[in-house]
Design an enzyme around this catalytic site. Structure first.
Site, mmCIF file in Angstrom:
data_model
loop_
_atom_site.group_PDB
_atom_site.id
_atom_site.type_symbol
_atom_site.label_atom_id
_atom_site.label_comp_id
_atom_site.label_asym_id
_atom_site.label_seq_id
_atom_site.Cartn_x
_atom_site.Cartn_y
_atom_site.Cartn_z
ATOM 1 N N ARG A 68 -2.793 -11.795 -9.070
ATOM 2 C CA ARG A 68 -2.110 -10.539 -8.753
ATOM 3 C C ARG A 68 -0.630 -10.757 -8.473
ATOM 4 N NH1 ARG A 68 -3.867 -7.030 -3.659
ATOM 5 N NH2 ARG A 68 -2.789 -8.697 -2.570
ATOM 6 N N ASN A 110 2.899 6.652 -2.237
ATOM 7 C CA ASN A 110 1.594 6.851 -2.860
ATOM 8 C C ASN A 110 1.088 8.242 -2.509
ATOM 9 O OD1 ASN A 110 -0.861 6.107 -4.213
ATOM 10 N ND2 ASN A 110 -1.820 5.821 -2.211
ATOM 11 N N HIS A 112 -2.562 10.314 -2.000
ATOM 12 C CA HIS A 112 -3.987 10.045 -1.819
ATOM 13 C C HIS A 112 -4.738 11.369 -1.669
ATOM 14 C CE1 HIS A 112 -7.463 7.665 -0.902
ATOM 15 N NE2 HIS A 112 -7.741 8.511 0.079
ATOM 16 N N ASP A 144 2.502 0.260 2.630
ATOM 17 C CA ASP A 144 2.714 -1.017 3.307
ATOM 18 C C ASP A 144 1.658 -2.003 2.797
ATOM 19 O OD1 ASP A 144 0.387 -0.380 4.605
ATOM 20 O OD2 ASP A 144 1.286 -0.093 6.583
ATOM 21 N N GLY A 146 -1.265 -2.720 3.798
ATOM 22 C CA GLY A 146 -2.676 -2.354 3.932
ATOM 23 C C GLY A 146 -3.155 -1.431 2.816
ATOM 24 N N ASP A 148 -3.844 2.001 1.902
ATOM 25 C CA ASP A 148 -3.580 3.391 2.288
ATOM 26 C C ASP A 148 -3.243 3.551 3.770
ATOM 27 O OD1 ASP A 148 -4.063 4.154 -0.357
ATOM 28 O OD2 ASP A 148 -6.182 4.539 0.003
HETATM 29 C C1 GAR Z 1 -4.818 11.920 -7.833
HETATM 30 O O1 GAR Z 1 -5.665 12.896 -7.293
HETATM 31 C C2 GAR Z 1 -4.410 10.918 -6.772
HETATM 32 O O2 GAR Z 1 -4.367 11.484 -5.490
HETATM 33 C C3 GAR Z 1 -5.526 9.914 -6.869
HETATM 34 O O3 GAR Z 1 -5.785 9.799 -8.235
HETATM 35 C C4 GAR Z 1 -5.554 11.061 -8.856
HETATM 36 C C5 GAR Z 1 -4.721 10.801 -10.093
HETATM 37 O O4 GAR Z 1 -4.662 11.944 -10.881
HETATM 38 N N1 GAR Z 1 -5.129 8.673 -6.301
HETATM 39 C C6 GAR Z 1 -5.951 7.854 -5.650
HETATM 40 O O5 GAR Z 1 -7.139 8.072 -5.509
HETATM 41 C C7 GAR Z 1 -5.293 6.612 -5.097
HETATM 42 N N2 GAR Z 1 -6.196 5.843 -4.340
HETATM 43 P P1 GAR Z 1 -3.601 12.035 -12.064
HETATM 44 O O6 GAR Z 1 -3.709 10.708 -12.851
HETATM 45 O O7 GAR Z 1 -4.060 13.175 -12.896
HETATM 46 O O8 GAR Z 1 -2.257 12.216 -11.479
#
Ligand code: GAR
Length: 204
Positions: A68, A110, A112, A144, A146, A148
């Protein structure tokens, strides 16, 4: 920041948030420009959307890197080469490593699909439904080290309605995401976000 805010977007999937952000940039709501879109998934539809909008869009294959941190170093190199000020994770499902976080400290956002710290990870909508909460929502936060856990910039509740399944709930969550993410990015680009400990102040 001098000049317009240079944005790099990372996606793994459909890219509807990316497309919405790109539209908000085009119409001038976000005072910046998207310099590059990077995906860790070759077939991510976000890459198609990005190219359709005239954006540079590249797939970087995690499997061509031994670990990574070397993958992250390649991403850092590509983003830095383009002078990126803000990295926007828009449905990016890979955890960014510590080197990435320190290269762009307080400059990675980000979104979420739940009210953090509830239901972190990659299945926030399904987890909230399975738990049976009556209210979930959307969180925009700085990233950061962690999972989320970074300081929260904006949050908004979305009710879970009787009869909701993952698709109907995620659809309503998306509607809120399309409003919140551009607001947070705009505030960053206008220099109106100040991180004080775990709290983010949004200046008028
Ligand atoms: C979104 O709802 C975002 O909040 C989520 O993925 C979706 C992407 O939709 N993100 C996560 O779950 C991050 N852990 P999109 O590709 O249509 O924008």
């Amino acid at each position: 920041m001098s000049g317009p805010c240079v944005i790099g977007v990372l996606v793994s999937g459909s890219g509807t948030n990316l497309e919405n952000i790109a539209l908000r940039v085009e119409e001038g709501f976000i005072p910046g420009r998207i310099a590059i879109v990077i995906s860790d998934v070759e077939e991510a539809y976000g890459l198609v959307r990005a190219r359709r909008m005239g954006l540079e869009a590249v797939f970087i294959d995690p499997r061509s890197f031994p670990d990574r941190s070397s993958y992250d170093r390649e991403l850092i190199r590509m983003l830095a080469e383009r002078g990126v000020d803000l990295v926007v994770l828009a449905g990016y499902m890979k955890l960014v490593g510590p080197e990435f976080v320190s290269a762009f400290r307080e400059r990675i956002m980000n979104i979420h699909p739940a009210l953090l710290p509830s239901f972190p990870g990659t299945s926030g909508v399904a987890d909230a439904l399975a738990y049976g909460v009556k209210v979930t929502g959307v969180t925009v936060h700085f990233v950061d080290e962690g999972l989320d856990t970074g300081p929260i910039i904006l949050q908004e509740a979305v009710p879970v309605l009787p009869g909701d399944d993952e698709e109907t709930l995620h659809q309503r969550i998306h509607e809120v995401e399309y409003r919140l993410y551009p607001e947070a990015i705009r505030a960053f680009c206008e220099g109106r976000l100040r991180i004080v400990g775990r709290r983010v102040e949004i200046l008028e």
